[in-house]
Design a protein around this motif. Structure first.
Motif, PDB file in Angstrom:
ATOM      1  N   VAL A  34       5.757  -5.002  -6.320  1.00  0.00           N
ATOM      2  CA  VAL A  34       5.267  -5.809  -5.206  1.00  0.00           C
ATOM      3  C   VAL A  34       6.412  -6.091  -4.238  1.00  0.00           C
ATOM      4  O   VAL A  34       7.520  -6.420  -4.657  1.00  0.00           O
ATOM      5  CB  VAL A  34       4.691  -7.155  -5.708  1.00  0.00           C
ATOM      6  CG1 VAL A  34       4.249  -8.018  -4.528  1.00  0.00           C
ATOM      7  CG2 VAL A  34       3.533  -6.928  -6.674  1.00  0.00           C
ATOM      8  N   LEU A  35       6.124  -5.962  -2.956  1.00  0.00           N
ATOM      9  CA  LEU A  35       7.071  -6.321  -1.905  1.00  0.00           C
ATOM     10  C   LEU A  35       6.368  -7.236  -0.915  1.00  0.00           C
ATOM     11  O   LEU A  35       5.197  -7.003  -0.580  1.00  0.00           O
ATOM     12  CB  LEU A  35       7.583  -5.081  -1.168  1.00  0.00           C
ATOM     13  CG  LEU A  35       8.417  -4.071  -1.970  1.00  0.00           C
ATOM     14  CD1 LEU A  35       8.592  -2.782  -1.180  1.00  0.00           C
ATOM     15  CD2 LEU A  35       9.777  -4.671  -2.321  1.00  0.00           C
ATOM     16  N   THR A  36       7.065  -8.274  -0.435  1.00  0.00           N
ATOM     17  CA  THR A  36       6.482  -9.132   0.598  1.00  0.00           C
ATOM     18  C   THR A  36       7.502  -9.378   1.702  1.00  0.00           C
ATOM     19  O   THR A  36       8.712  -9.347   1.466  1.00  0.00           O
ATOM     20  CB  THR A  36       6.025 -10.499   0.045  1.00  0.00           C
ATOM     21  OG1 THR A  36       7.135 -11.410  -0.007  1.00  0.00           O
ATOM     22  CG2 THR A  36       5.384 -10.376  -1.333  1.00  0.00           C
ATOM     23  N   ALA A  37       6.989  -9.618   2.902  1.00  0.00           N
ATOM     24  CA  ALA A  37       7.827  -9.969   4.047  1.00  0.00           C
ATOM     25  C   ALA A  37       7.086 -10.978   4.902  1.00  0.00           C
ATOM     26  O   ALA A  37       5.859 -11.128   4.786  1.00  0.00           O
ATOM     27  CB  ALA A  37       8.176  -8.727   4.864  1.00  0.00           C
ATOM     28  N   HIS A  38       7.824 -11.639   5.772  1.00  0.00           N
ATOM     29  CA  HIS A  38       7.190 -12.635   6.640  1.00  0.00           C
ATOM     30  C   HIS A  38       6.494 -11.966   7.818  1.00  0.00           C
ATOM     31  O   HIS A  38       5.293 -12.093   8.001  1.00  0.00           O
ATOM     32  CB  HIS A  38       8.219 -13.645   7.132  1.00  0.00           C
ATOM     33  CG  HIS A  38       7.641 -14.691   8.040  1.00  0.00           C
ATOM     34  ND1 HIS A  38       6.538 -15.436   7.694  1.00  0.00           N
ATOM     35  CD2 HIS A  38       8.000 -15.105   9.284  1.00  0.00           C
ATOM     36  CE1 HIS A  38       6.238 -16.265   8.689  1.00  0.00           C
ATOM     37  NE2 HIS A  38       7.107 -16.076   9.662  1.00  0.00           N
ATOM     38  N   ARG A  39       7.287 -11.212   8.627  1.00  0.00           N
ATOM     39  CA  ARG A  39       6.654 -10.552   9.779  1.00  0.00           C
ATOM     40  C   ARG A  39       7.205  -9.148  10.063  1.00  0.00           C
ATOM     41  O   ARG A  39       6.685  -8.440  10.921  1.00  0.00           O
ATOM     42  CB  ARG A  39       6.772 -11.412  11.030  1.00  0.00           C
ATOM     43  CG  ARG A  39       8.180 -11.672  11.528  1.00  0.00           C
ATOM     44  CD  ARG A  39       8.182 -12.304  12.908  1.00  0.00           C
ATOM     45  NE  ARG A  39       7.558 -13.616  12.904  1.00  0.00           N
ATOM     46  CZ  ARG A  39       8.242 -14.755  12.803  1.00  0.00           C
ATOM     47  NH1 ARG A  39       9.561 -14.724  12.669  1.00  0.00           N
ATOM     48  NH2 ARG A  39       7.634 -15.912  12.818  1.00  0.00           N
ATOM     49  N   SER A  55       1.701  -2.813  -4.318  1.00  0.00           N
ATOM     50  CA  SER A  55       1.082  -3.628  -3.279  1.00  0.00           C
ATOM     51  C   SER A  55       2.147  -4.295  -2.417  1.00  0.00           C
ATOM     52  O   SER A  55       3.291  -4.489  -2.853  1.00  0.00           O
ATOM     53  CB  SER A  55       0.153  -4.688  -3.888  1.00  0.00           C
ATOM     54  OG  SER A  55       0.851  -5.481  -4.818  1.00  0.00           O
ATOM     55  N   VAL A  56       1.742  -4.630  -1.197  1.00  0.00           N
ATOM     56  CA  VAL A  56       2.619  -5.329  -0.258  1.00  0.00           C
ATOM     57  C   VAL A  56       1.840  -6.475   0.366  1.00  0.00           C
ATOM     58  O   VAL A  56       0.609  -6.426   0.470  1.00  0.00           O
ATOM     59  CB  VAL A  56       3.157  -4.397   0.851  1.00  0.00           C
ATOM     60  CG1 VAL A  56       4.048  -3.317   0.282  1.00  0.00           C
ATOM     61  CG2 VAL A  56       2.015  -3.792   1.656  1.00  0.00           C
ATOM     62  N   VAL A  57       2.589  -7.500   0.793  1.00  0.00           N
ATOM     63  CA  VAL A  57       1.978  -8.643   1.474  1.00  0.00           C
ATOM     64  C   VAL A  57       2.804  -8.951   2.718  1.00  0.00           C
ATOM     65  O   VAL A  57       4.032  -9.051   2.647  1.00  0.00           O
ATOM     66  CB  VAL A  57       1.942  -9.896   0.579  1.00  0.00           C
ATOM     67  CG1 VAL A  57       1.252 -11.043   1.316  1.00  0.00           C
ATOM     68  CG2 VAL A  57       1.249  -9.615  -0.742  1.00  0.00           C
ATOM     69  N   ILE A  58       2.137  -9.135   3.832  1.00  0.00           N
ATOM     70  CA  ILE A  58       2.774  -9.607   5.054  1.00  0.00           C
ATOM     71  C   ILE A  58       2.273 -11.033   5.276  1.00  0.00           C
ATOM     72  O   ILE A  58       1.071 -11.278   5.415  1.00  0.00           O
ATOM     73  CB  ILE A  58       2.473  -8.685   6.262  1.00  0.00           C
ATOM     74  CG1 ILE A  58       3.341  -9.074   7.468  1.00  0.00           C
ATOM     75  CG2 ILE A  58       1.005  -8.624   6.611  1.00  0.00           C
ATOM     76  CD1 ILE A  58       4.759  -8.558   7.380  1.00  0.00           C
ATOM     77  N   ALA A  59       3.181 -11.991   5.231  1.00  0.00           N
ATOM     78  CA  ALA A  59       2.770 -13.399   5.282  1.00  0.00           C
ATOM     79  C   ALA A  59       2.134 -13.764   6.619  1.00  0.00           C
ATOM     80  O   ALA A  59       1.173 -14.531   6.678  1.00  0.00           O
ATOM     81  CB  ALA A  59       3.968 -14.294   4.999  1.00  0.00           C
ATOM     82  N   ASP A  60       2.671 -13.225   7.710  1.00  0.00           N
ATOM     83  CA  ASP A  60       2.118 -13.472   9.041  1.00  0.00           C
ATOM     84  C   ASP A  60       0.914 -12.554   9.251  1.00  0.00           C
ATOM     85  O   ASP A  60       1.062 -11.338   9.418  1.00  0.00           O
ATOM     86  CB  ASP A  60       3.185 -13.212  10.102  1.00  0.00           C
ATOM     87  CG  ASP A  60       2.752 -13.615  11.502  1.00  0.00           C
ATOM     88  OD1 ASP A  60       1.529 -13.696  11.748  1.00  0.00           O
ATOM     89  OD2 ASP A  60       3.631 -13.839  12.350  1.00  0.00           O
ATOM     90  N   TYR A  79      -2.029  -6.707   1.630  1.00  0.00           N
ATOM     91  CA  TYR A  79      -2.611  -8.042   1.747  1.00  0.00           C
ATOM     92  C   TYR A  79      -1.850  -8.820   2.824  1.00  0.00           C
ATOM     93  O   TYR A  79      -0.762  -8.424   3.256  1.00  0.00           O
ATOM     94  CB  TYR A  79      -2.518  -8.800   0.427  1.00  0.00           C
ATOM     95  CG  TYR A  79      -3.131  -8.069  -0.746  1.00  0.00           C
ATOM     96  CD1 TYR A  79      -4.514  -8.060  -0.938  1.00  0.00           C
ATOM     97  CD2 TYR A  79      -2.327  -7.378  -1.670  1.00  0.00           C
ATOM     98  CE1 TYR A  79      -5.080  -7.393  -2.010  1.00  0.00           C
ATOM     99  CE2 TYR A  79      -2.893  -6.715  -2.748  1.00  0.00           C
ATOM    100  CZ  TYR A  79      -4.268  -6.717  -2.911  1.00  0.00           C
ATOM    101  OH  TYR A  79      -4.825  -6.057  -3.973  1.00  0.00           O
ATOM    102  N   ALA A  80      -2.431  -9.966   3.220  1.00  0.00           N
ATOM    103  CA  ALA A  80      -1.793 -10.781   4.251  1.00  0.00           C
ATOM    104  C   ALA A  80      -2.027 -12.258   3.978  1.00  0.00           C
ATOM    105  O   ALA A  80      -3.004 -12.647   3.318  1.00  0.00           O
ATOM    106  CB  ALA A  80      -2.331 -10.412   5.628  1.00  0.00           C
ATOM    107  N   GLY A  81      -1.093 -13.075   4.457  1.00  0.00           N
ATOM    108  CA  GLY A  81      -1.212 -14.520   4.343  1.00  0.00           C
ATOM    109  C   GLY A  81      -0.289 -15.109   3.288  1.00  0.00           C
ATOM    110  O   GLY A  81       0.068 -14.443   2.317  1.00  0.00           O
ATOM    111  N   GLU A  82       0.097 -16.372   3.493  1.00  0.00           N
ATOM    112  CA  GLU A  82       1.019 -17.029   2.569  1.00  0.00           C
ATOM    113  C   GLU A  82       0.388 -17.232   1.189  1.00  0.00           C
ATOM    114  O   GLU A  82       1.087 -17.193   0.169  1.00  0.00           O
ATOM    115  CB  GLU A  82       1.484 -18.362   3.158  1.00  0.00           C
ATOM    116  CG  GLU A  82       2.397 -18.176   4.374  1.00  0.00           C
ATOM    117  CD  GLU A  82       3.019 -19.471   4.854  1.00  0.00           C
ATOM    118  OE1 GLU A  82       2.730 -20.530   4.255  1.00  0.00           O
ATOM    119  OE2 GLU A  82       3.800 -19.428   5.824  1.00  0.00           O
ATOM    120  N   GLU A  83      -0.919 -17.463   1.149  1.00  0.00           N
ATOM    121  CA  GLU A  83      -1.576 -17.617  -0.155  1.00  0.00           C
ATOM    122  C   GLU A  83      -1.499 -16.327  -0.967  1.00  0.00           C
ATOM    123  O   GLU A  83      -1.354 -16.367  -2.190  1.00  0.00           O
ATOM    124  CB  GLU A  83      -3.042 -18.028   0.030  1.00  0.00           C
ATOM    125  CG  GLU A  83      -3.212 -19.472   0.484  1.00  0.00           C
ATOM    126  CD  GLU A  83      -4.668 -19.901   0.505  1.00  0.00           C
ATOM    127  OE1 GLU A  83      -5.514 -19.141  -0.019  1.00  0.00           O
ATOM    128  OE2 GLU A  83      -4.959 -20.975   1.050  1.00  0.00           O
TER     129      GLU A  83
END
Length: 384
Positions: A34-39, A55-60, A79-83
């Motif tokens: 899993v990788l996540t970033a803000h924007r 999977s990846v998540v973009i918080a913004d 996926y997206a969002g802080e949740e």
């Protein structure tokens, strides 16, 4: 040896990038799930392809569509969002969560990871600054180990390894930051460029500014209190401009153990990931002759009032440190955007703490309310 499956939160930041350097160096030891970033969706997409993330998540959420399109020809879930960041931190197919997020945003993923019983490699000090009481309780309840990535706390952790005797004192070292040679008069006119020019460490903008005000060092005192169960009056801070001694522990017999090394975050990151083993880094050699003198001094508390403010927040307990953090985040963002002066960062914190409500035994909802109130008070003070 089975590869550890990692969820890396904040993969496009300074700690995240250096963590990926270690994964590249030890492909037999780690697998990125899993990788996540803000924007920063473009860098996130490149990282996801390189490491074949699950999977990846973009918080913004504004950047969800371009990220999804960039990875449309892959099987990578987007996926997206802080949740969603907190949800993947608790996901079932990872062994270790590396929390390299910046600020209050790191608290919810820390809580989620601990509730899921994950090993937490923690670079997000705000999780403990804001919610240390809750975080440490969850770690104990779910038997989830927290291994610090901050160089100072990694140093203390290493010094305590194998020790069974009481600790007399934790000694947290402090580089003094980018403005350590400025006079109090010069601090009145500090520019963003000057504050971002750290002499030793390569870090993100937010933590570099926090280092310049010593807010970061104050937060590290609070973090040390929660991680190691040490009272505030037994945690001291020493100015050490060379950044070679990363921190020390004094024991009841007067012995002091210190961890030394070059100012390179890859060492504490790799230690957190591989603990209780150490990485093999053949190119890393410390040259004592290149550092013939190591100096220590007291911190100028008049020049750096943020340090004493942090100690006071620790003594007050409850939501006080959460208020300090929220006000600081707003003020630092304003300074980086050119909307306030450097000296107003700590003044904003003082203003918020003097007016904010305080909850003695806070829940997660209480932390959220305190964070919102602190930010509102900061905006009020700065006339934003």
């Amino acid at each position: 040896m089975k590869r550890q499956r990692l969820a890396l939160l904040g993969s496009t930041g300074s700690i995240g990038e250096q963590t990926l350097d270690i994964v590249r160096q030890y492909p037999e030891a780690f697998e990125i799930r899993v990788l996540t970033a803000h924007r920063n969706w473009e860098r996130l997409a490149r990282q996801a392809r390189e490491f074949d993330a699950d999977s990846v998540v973009i918080a913004d959420t504004a950047h969800y569509d371009p990220l999804r399109q960039a990875l449309a020809d892959t099987d990578i879930k987007v996926y997206a969002g802080e949740e969603a960041v907190a949800q993947v931190a608790a996901g079932g197919d990872t062994d270790v969560v590396v929390n390299a997020l910046v600020g209050y945003a790191g608290l919810a993923p820390t809580v989620a990871a601990l509730r899921a019983g994950k090993k937490l490699a923690l670079a997000n000090k705000e999780s403990l600054v804001v919610g240390g009481q809750t975080v440490m309780r969850l770690a104990e309840e779910h038997r989830a180990p927290i291994i610090p990535i901050d160089s100072e706390h990694s140093a203390i952790f290493q010094c305590l390894a194998g020790e069974q005797s009481p600790v007399r004192r934790l000694i947290v070292t402090c580089s003094g930051g980018s403005l350590r040679d400025f006079t109090r008069e010069q601090l009145e006119t500090v520019t963003v460029e000057q504050a971002l020019r750290h002499p030793q460490w390569r870090m993100g903008a937010k933590i570099t500014i926090d280092s310049s005000t010593l807010v970061n060092k104050g937060f590290e005192v609070i973090e040390a209190h929660w991680l190691f169960g040490t009272p505030a009056d037994r945690i001291s801070v020493l100015l050490h401009p060379q950044s070679v001694v990363h921190s020390m522990v004094e024991f009841e017999d007067g012995a002091i153990k210190a961890q030394l090394g070059t100012p390179d975050m890859r060492m504490p990151i790799s230690y957190a990931l591989l603990y209780p083993r150490r990485a093999v880094r053949p190119d890393e050699h410390f040259d004592f002759l290149a550092h013939p003198q190591l100096t220590f001094a007291e911190v100028d508390r008049l020049k750096y009032p943020a340090l004493d403010i942090a100690y006071e927040c620790l003594r007050r307990g409850g939501t006080a440190a959460c208020t300090m953090n929220g006000a600081n985040e707003e003020a630092v963002a304003a300074f980086l955007a050119g909307r306030c002066r450097w000296v107003e960062i700590v003044r904003t914190i003082e203003y918020a703490l003097s007016r904010a409500a305080s909850t003695a035994d806070p829940s997660l909802d209480d932390y959220a309310a305190a964070n919102d109130e602190a930010r509102r008070l900061a905006v009020e003070y700065l006339h934003l």
